[in-house]
Design an enzyme around this catalytic site. Structure first.
Site, short mmCIF file in Angstrom:
data_model
loop_
_atom_site.label_atom_id
_atom_site.label_comp_id
_atom_site.label_asym_id
_atom_site.label_seq_id
_atom_site.Cartn_x
_atom_site.Cartn_y
_atom_site.Cartn_z
N ALA A 8 0.84 -1.21 0.00
CA ALA A 8 0.00 0.00 0.00
C ALA A 8 0.86 1.25 0.00
CB ALA A 8 -0.93 -0.02 1.20
N GLY A 12 -0.49 1.58 -4.47
CA GLY A 12 -1.47 0.82 -3.70
C GLY A 12 -2.46 1.76 -3.03
N LYS A 188 5.93 -0.28 -21.93
CA LYS A 188 6.12 0.53 -20.72
C LYS A 188 7.52 0.30 -20.16
CE LYS A 188 4.87 3.14 -17.13
NZ LYS A 188 4.17 2.83 -15.91
N ASN A 192 10.43 3.00 -18.92
CA ASN A 192 11.16 2.92 -17.65
C ASN A 192 12.64 2.57 -17.89
OD1 ASN A 192 8.18 1.43 -16.53
ND2 ASN A 192 8.89 3.41 -15.83
N ASN A 196 14.01 6.12 -16.53
CA ASN A 196 14.29 5.96 -15.10
C ASN A 196 15.79 5.96 -14.79
OD1 ASN A 196 11.53 5.56 -15.24
ND2 ASN A 196 11.50 3.99 -13.66
P1 NAD Z 1 6.21 2.51 -3.23
O1 NAD Z 1 7.68 2.52 -3.03
O2 NAD Z 1 5.47 3.77 -2.95
O3 NAD Z 1 5.56 1.36 -2.36
C1 NAD Z 1 6.04 0.05 -2.42
C2 NAD Z 1 6.24 -0.49 -1.01
O4 NAD Z 1 7.31 0.22 -0.38
C3 NAD Z 1 5.02 -0.32 -0.12
O5 NAD Z 1 4.91 -1.49 0.67
C4 NAD Z 1 5.37 0.88 0.74
O6 NAD Z 1 4.76 0.90 2.00
C5 NAD Z 1 6.88 0.73 0.87
N1 NAD Z 1 7.51 2.02 1.13
C6 NAD Z 1 7.35 3.18 0.43
N2 NAD Z 1 8.10 4.16 0.97
C7 NAD Z 1 8.73 3.62 2.04
C8 NAD Z 1 9.64 4.14 3.01
N3 NAD Z 1 10.04 5.41 2.97
N4 NAD Z 1 10.09 3.30 3.96
C9 NAD Z 1 9.68 2.00 3.99
N5 NAD Z 1 8.85 1.45 3.10
C10 NAD Z 1 8.37 2.24 2.14
O7 NAD Z 1 5.99 1.99 -4.72
P2 NAD Z 1 4.94 2.49 -5.83
O8 NAD Z 1 5.40 3.78 -6.40
O9 NAD Z 1 3.58 2.36 -5.29
O10 NAD Z 1 5.19 1.39 -6.96
C11 NAD Z 1 4.64 0.08 -6.92
C12 NAD Z 1 4.85 -0.54 -8.29
O11 NAD Z 1 4.11 0.22 -9.27
C13 NAD Z 1 6.29 -0.53 -8.78
O12 NAD Z 1 6.54 -1.65 -9.59
C14 NAD Z 1 6.35 0.73 -9.63
O13 NAD Z 1 7.39 0.70 -10.60
C15 NAD Z 1 4.98 0.66 -10.28
N6 NAD Z 1 4.47 1.94 -10.77
C16 NAD Z 1 4.60 3.08 -10.02
C17 NAD Z 1 4.08 4.27 -10.52
C18 NAD Z 1 4.13 5.52 -9.70
O14 NAD Z 1 3.77 6.59 -10.23
N7 NAD Z 1 4.50 5.49 -8.43
C19 NAD Z 1 3.45 4.30 -11.77
C20 NAD Z 1 3.30 3.11 -12.48
C21 NAD Z 1 3.83 1.93 -11.97
C1 AOT Z 2 5.70 7.05 -15.96
N1 AOT Z 2 6.68 6.91 -14.96
O1 AOT Z 2 6.46 4.70 -14.56
C2 AOT Z 2 4.39 6.76 -15.69
O2 AOT Z 2 8.47 7.00 -13.03
O3 AOT Z 2 8.54 4.83 -12.83
C3 AOT Z 2 8.09 5.87 -13.32
C4 AOT Z 2 6.99 5.76 -14.33
C5 AOT Z 2 3.44 6.91 -16.69
C6 AOT Z 2 3.82 7.39 -17.94
C7 AOT Z 2 5.16 7.69 -18.19
C8 AOT Z 2 6.09 7.55 -17.18
#
Ligand code: NAD
Ligand code: AOT
Length: 313
Positions: A8, A12, A188, A192, A196
């Site tokens: 989450a 999440g 995608k 990344n 990234n």
């Molecule tokens: P996130 O790092 O925010 O969360 C992932 C986990 O890490 C969670 O369990 C969270 O509680 C934990 N976490 C976050 N910050 C923390 C901290 N400071 N200390 C300890 N635990 C921590 O990850 P996200 O951005 O939700 O990404 C999840 C998946 O979705 C990844 O594969 C990511 O590449 C993908 N994704 C992310 C985005 C975005 O905009 N964030 C967009 C598309 C896909």
């Molecule tokens: C992104 N960015 O996925 C999301 O920063 O990990 C990232 C990521 C949507 C469209 C383009 C880039």
């Protein structure tokens, strides 16, 4: 629908909040104690397109998942890639006959990990263009629009997947079924796999990187490595289309001024990155298929060097 968000963090929280707002029975399972305590005490607080929203969503520690009495119809995994295996291990006892597991993580090969715990007919694999951020424990920043695509790993699974899609769409998550999910996931991963790592190493946003003189050549070399590997998995990537998708990230009026999530994780928060599941996955697959991947290999090594230099955890 009874829905578990397993992981989450930023994404999440977005999915959990939107599904909760659409009157689903949602719980969070996570491993970050401070975040769990804050949500249970004060609710999940979100800056949702400029409006403050607070949602009471029961949140449990992943190590106690086996004690939770909750017959989930859907588990949406949203960990970082390197946390997925352990999260699946934590929630495996919560997967019943009726439970579907939806994975929308960035990167390649997550289905291999999930299949260690549950058969293909339970798995929905997808890809999302939604974004999200965390400002601190229990506090999400959710701006903009997005969409997602998903496919059942079971060839007869489309009808059941459509039921999940209907629930996601009631929550305005803009979901649709794809018959070519691996192609979308690879596309995608190309975004990344370029933005990234490069913006993280060069300490730049996407727009500034896009204006450098070598940007086109570097991006093209990386995308070609992804495309050459993808061919061996029966995925034909249209390089022109992929390059357009990457270049759309340079737009200053949309997302160009943002730093990719890897930059935020590594440079701003000294957290480990998902590089092994993006460029690193291409290197591993390249070795298997005898495809050279020098750009992905170098980028992966440099990101690992930076992780060490910053003592990332
Ligand atoms: P996130 O790092 O925010 O969360 C992932 C986990 O890490 C969670 O369990 C969270 O509680 C934990 N976490 C976050 N910050 C923390 C901290 N400071 N200390 C300890 N635990 C921590 O990850 P996200 O951005 O939700 O990404 C999840 C998946 O979705 C990844 O594969 C990511 O590449 C993908 N994704 C992310 C985005 C975005 O905009 N964030 C967009 C598309 C896909
Ligand atoms: C992104 N960015 O996925 C999301 O920063 O990990 C990232 C990521 C949507 C469209 C383009 C880039």
């Amino acid at each position: 629908m009874k829905i578990i968000i397993a992981g989450a963090g930023a994404m999440g929280s977005r999915f959990g909040l939107m599904l909760h707002q659409a009157k689903n029975d949602v719980i969070f399972i996570d491993g970050w104690q401070e975040h769990i305590d804050k949500i249970n005490r004060d609710g999940l607080e979100a800056n949702f397109n400029g409006e403050k929203v607070v949602a009471k969503i029961p949140t449990y520690h992943q190590e106690k998942a086996s004690e939770i009495d909750f017959a989930a119809d859907l588990i949406i995994v949203f960990t970082k890639a390197m946390q997925l295996d352990h999260m699946m291990d934590c929630v495996k006892t919560m997967i019943g006959e009726q439970t579907k597991v939806l994975c929308l993580l960035n990167g390649l090969g997550h289905e291999d990990i999930i299949e260690k715990y549950v058969s293909k007919d339970h798995i929905l694999l997808g890809n999302t263009m939604w974004t999200a951020g965390l400002e601190g424990p229990g506090k999400a920043k959710l701006f903009g629009d997005g969409y997602l695509e998903l496919q059942s790993l079971d060839e007869n699974g489309e009808a059941t997947a459509e039921k999940v899609i209907a629930v996601l769409n009631e929550a305005k998550l803009n979901a649709k079924y794809s018959h070519h999910i691996l192609e979308s996931i690879y596309r995608k991963a190309c975004v990344n796999g370029t933005m990234n790592g490069l913006c993280t190493l060069l300490d730049s946003n996407m727009a500034d990187f896009g204006e450098t003189s070598a940007a086109n050549q570097i991006v093209l070399s990386i995308v070609n490595e992804f495309a050459n590997v993808a061919k061996h998995e029966k995925v034909e990537l249209d390089s022109k289309q992929v390059l357009e998708q990457v270049r759309s990230c340079y737009n200053r009026d949309t997302i160009g001024l943002h730093h990719p999530s890897m930059y935020q994780d590594l440079i701003e928060n000294h957290r480990l990155t998902e590089i092994d599941y993006i460029n690193g996955a291409i290197v591993r697959k390249g070795k298997m298929y005898n495809v050279p991947t020098p750009y992905c290999a170098f980028l992966t090594q440099l990101i690992h060097c930076k992780e060490e230099l910053l003592d990332a955890k």
